[in-house]
Design a protein around this motif. Sequence first.
Motif, PDB file in Angstrom:
ATOM      1  N   MET A  15      17.417 -44.115 -73.564  1.00  0.00           N
ATOM      2  CA  MET A  15      16.786 -45.593 -73.525  1.00  0.00           C
ATOM      3  C   MET A  15      15.151 -45.652 -73.821  1.00  0.00           C
ATOM      4  N   VAL A  16      14.743 -46.404 -74.452  1.00  0.00           N
ATOM      5  CA  VAL A  16      13.259 -46.534 -74.776  1.00  0.00           C
ATOM      6  C   VAL A  16      12.558 -47.656 -73.962  1.00  0.00           C
ATOM      7  N   LEU A  17      11.473 -47.178 -73.166  1.00  0.00           N
ATOM      8  CA  LEU A  17      10.910 -48.205 -72.354  1.00  0.00           C
ATOM      9  C   LEU A  17       9.573 -48.563 -73.092  1.00  0.00           C
ATOM     10  N   PHE A  18       9.199 -49.902 -73.049  1.00  0.00           N
ATOM     11  CA  PHE A  18       7.946 -50.124 -73.288  1.00  0.00           C
ATOM     12  C   PHE A  18       7.119 -50.989 -72.292  1.00  0.00           C
ATOM     13  N   THR A  19       5.793 -50.455 -72.393  1.00  0.00           N
ATOM     14  CA  THR A  19       5.243 -50.786 -71.064  1.00  0.00           C
ATOM     15  C   THR A  19       3.793 -51.922 -71.127  1.00  0.00           C
ATOM     16  N   ASP A  20       3.760 -52.200 -72.705  1.00  0.00           N
ATOM     17  CA  ASP A  20       2.854 -53.191 -73.074  1.00  0.00           C
ATOM     18  C   ASP A  20       3.295 -53.990 -74.541  1.00  0.00           C
ATOM     19  N   GLU A  21       2.666 -54.983 -74.605  1.00  0.00           N
ATOM     20  CA  GLU A  21       3.007 -55.669 -75.963  1.00  0.00           C
ATOM     21  C   GLU A  21       2.846 -54.752 -77.231  1.00  0.00           C
ATOM     22  N   GLU A  22       1.718 -53.901 -77.262  1.00  0.00           N
ATOM     23  CA  GLU A  22       1.399 -53.186 -78.458  1.00  0.00           C
ATOM     24  C   GLU A  22       2.562 -52.130 -78.694  1.00  0.00           C
ATOM     25  N   SER A  23       3.068 -51.413 -77.660  1.00  0.00           N
ATOM     26  CA  SER A  23       3.942 -50.556 -77.922  1.00  0.00           C
ATOM     27  C   SER A  23       5.551 -51.156 -78.131  1.00  0.00           C
ATOM     28  N   ALA A  24       5.576 -52.328 -77.827  1.00  0.00           N
ATOM     29  CA  ALA A  24       6.821 -53.037 -78.200  1.00  0.00           C
ATOM     30  C   ALA A  24       6.977 -53.333 -79.647  1.00  0.00           C
ATOM     31  N   SER A  25       5.748 -53.255 -80.503  1.00  0.00           N
ATOM     32  CA  SER A  25       6.098 -53.500 -81.893  1.00  0.00           C
ATOM     33  C   SER A  25       6.219 -52.375 -82.649  1.00  0.00           C
ATOM     34  N   LYS A  26       6.536 -50.951 -81.905  1.00  0.00           N
ATOM     35  CA  LYS A  26       6.704 -49.857 -82.776  1.00  0.00           C
ATOM     36  C   LYS A  26       8.325 -49.633 -83.497  1.00  0.00           C
ATOM     37  N   THR A  27       8.292 -49.341 -84.358  1.00  0.00           N
ATOM     38  CA  THR A  27       9.345 -49.091 -84.962  1.00  0.00           C
ATOM     39  C   THR A  27       9.642 -47.566 -85.617  1.00  0.00           C
ATOM     40  N   VAL A  28      10.742 -47.350 -86.053  1.00  0.00           N
ATOM     41  CA  VAL A  28      11.112 -45.962 -86.739  1.00  0.00           C
ATOM     42  C   VAL A  28      12.191 -46.228 -87.779  1.00  0.00           C
ATOM     43  N   LYS A  29      12.197 -45.414 -88.712  1.00  0.00           N
ATOM     44  CA  LYS A  29      13.446 -45.507 -89.597  1.00  0.00           C
ATOM     45  C   LYS A  29      14.718 -44.889 -89.447  1.00  0.00           C
ATOM     46  N   VAL A  30      15.586 -45.607 -89.961  1.00  0.00           N
ATOM     47  CA  VAL A  30      16.968 -44.910 -89.713  1.00  0.00           C
ATOM     48  C   VAL A  30      17.301 -44.108 -90.736  1.00  0.00           C
ATOM     49  N   PRO A  31      17.814 -42.951 -90.298  1.00  0.00           N
ATOM     50  CA  PRO A  31      18.137 -41.942 -91.371  1.00  0.00           C
ATOM     51  C   PRO A  31      19.411 -42.017 -92.174  1.00  0.00           C
ATOM     52  N   LYS A  32      19.534 -41.208 -93.253  1.00  0.00           N
ATOM     53  CA  LYS A  32      20.975 -41.337 -93.659  1.00  0.00           C
ATOM     54  C   LYS A  32      21.791 -40.327 -92.765  1.00  0.00           C
ATOM     55  N   LEU A  33      23.043 -41.428 -92.229  1.00  0.00           N
ATOM     56  CA  LEU A  33      23.901 -40.752 -91.140  1.00  0.00           C
ATOM     57  C   LEU A  33      25.290 -40.581 -91.682  1.00  0.00           C
ATOM     58  N   THR A  34      25.418 -40.271 -93.239  1.00  0.00           N
ATOM     59  CA  THR A  34      26.677 -40.465 -93.713  1.00  0.00           C
ATOM     60  C   THR A  34      26.922 -38.956 -94.306  1.00  0.00           C
TER      61      THR A  34
END
Length: 741
Positions: free
Chosen positions: A662-681
């Motif tokens: 589980m990922v927890l965000f403690t401020d508005e700036e951190s809540a905008s963070k994204t990551v890329k979905v890798p190839k999972l097939t």
Amino acid sequence: MAKGTTIRMWHRTIFMLIVMIVIGFGAVAVSLFRLQIVQGEELQTRAVDQYLKDTSINAKRGTIYDCNMKVLAESANVWKVVLEPAYITDKNRDLICTGLAEILDLDKNELLERSQKKTYYDVVKGKVETEIKDEIVKFKKDNQIGNGIRLIEDYKRYYPYGKFASSVLGFTGSDSQGLAGIEAQYDATLTGVSGRLVTAKNALGTDMSFDYEQRVEPQNGYSLVLTLDEVVQHFLEKYLEEGVVNSGARNRACGIVMNVKTGAILGMAVKGDFDPNDPFTLADPTEKAAVDALQGEERKKALNEARQKQWRNKCVSDTYYPGSVFKMVTSSMGFEEGVINENSPFSCPGYYIVADRRISCWKTAGHGGETFSQGLCNSCNPVFIQVGERLGPKTFFKYFEAFGFTQKTGIDLPGESRSIYYDENMGPVELATESFGQNFSITPIQMITGAAAVANGGYLVQPHVVAQVIDDDGNIIRTTDTTVKRQVISNDTSQRVSAILQQTATTGTAKNGYIAGYRVAGKTGTSEKIAEWIAQGKQGEKKYIASYCGYAPADDPQVAMLVFFDEPLRQNGQVFGSAIAGPPFAKTMSEILPYLGIEAKYTEEELAKLDTTTPDVRGKSVQEAQNTIQTAELEAKVYGNGATVVSQVPEPGKSIPKNGQMVLFTDEESASKTVKVPKLTGLTLSQANAAATNAGINISISGAALTGKNAVSNLQSIPEGSDVPPGTIVTVDFVELDSVE
């Protein structure tokens, strides 16, 4: 002239006058007698017909409901716009025609011409919606138009869910007559009785000097309550459509869900299908483009063929080779006749010689020595050829007939096809191939009805889609009861075959249809469309049908399901039912079974792999949130410098694998963070887990990963390269590549 002669002439004249008078009055009397006595009733009727005008009032067609009284088809009020030329004068002609032309989007000049007809009744447009009707009423009121325009109540058929269950429901024509599906099968029940509007009119069609109008109210049609469940149907259509996209099935796909004990059809779908609100438009863009490229008679013929194809209910109107799905039936024959048991020994070198033919197993290297139970789990053709030989053609055909494969099921849908098969005089090669599901053609509805008999203790039940006929007040007019045609096999045989089929779906060739906790009994099928290939001179691509048929729970069967995909494209070089039809079966049943209240019973191994639910830690301190997450057997990752959790991923109540993050965000700036979905097939389970961990996301696994040793991921719910918040859950489907039959 002598006086006597004159007198005689007068006498003759008077006599002739008397005779003529008598003849004249006699003719009149005869005529009056004929008109008043002989033809009186007929002439009176003709006279009445000349001044009484009779207008039909359509009855409201009955509503079609699902089993929970959700409306699947209904008739709503529309209006028929009638021009009354006999009432229109030169003073108001232009006004009326101009107004109607604008409101109805019609040609004014055509309306002017029609307004001068010698009639009182000329329909200018039908099926007009209430909004347009209201415009006409306002137009008449604003311009003080009395007679000249008439609005007559009518009805139009609506299907509120669009394409939903269209192959079952069918559709109606312009006169509200049923043209396909349930609408056609139960047309007389749904139609009702038209009413009449009788008015007195003179020769021109205008009102008489006296007022006369009589209305005979129409009798609405009866309504139907189907066995279909809108929720079950939704799940079936959702995953069948997904399966078509993933497999590239070129000749549509179909699925049926049946209550094995009653024969009630809970879901029936065909993809691609059509919108019954607009049935004459081709729904398949490829088909439409091909038809539009033609001209003249060639286009007309192609258009008709394409329409017939999209309307055709593949579940009842198409026949196919069932393939290895049929092995559950052959197994039942063998157990019932005592020619095999679970431990009967067999040997498979990869083929079996019958007469002058060498018939191959799907595993060309062979399975070696195996028991019958292992042979069914391996879907071994040589084993079933030998079972067929032990039964012999007469006994085999006796059961083939008893399971209902020689007769139509009698399901209450139009267009059911007859099967094509060899009778008891079949030769050894025909017996061999029929024993493992090839060389005969049946309909999908026949196959699932036979499977239900295998599941329910051996009883062949009548499949049906209408549960009740009801009237406007909800009173039940007719109920469809469960009809058992005969008992084909014993309850003991049913239980023994079901136990092996459960093993087949857990560790055998059918494990791509496995569902944790629900004890599925299943069998795959990969049937060759051999007749078409031979007709093409054995040239070009050999096409297949990939299918999966199963039921659950195996120890107390309630629901059976069959899915098949016609002419799928190869996946990873394969075109087998396990990889193509197994996952859609599993996904559909995993939603249907809990919805129907069927309890899951997990093994310890399954419990260890089951997902858990994310707790709600928003608003808590970071330390408190971490403790809660640890208690839930999950891991926590914190972003931001705040002291309190402002948001979390996944959201509260979401399903997440045990030990997931589980990922927890403690401020508005951190809540905008994204990551890329890798190839999972194309990955093993451990490889997919590693890729997900490295990317900072979670994966939820489905399919054969829980039981298969050689499971490989073939689908992911969020495409590779997508930007998502850290901790996002991506569902990854796995198939077992060594399950090829």
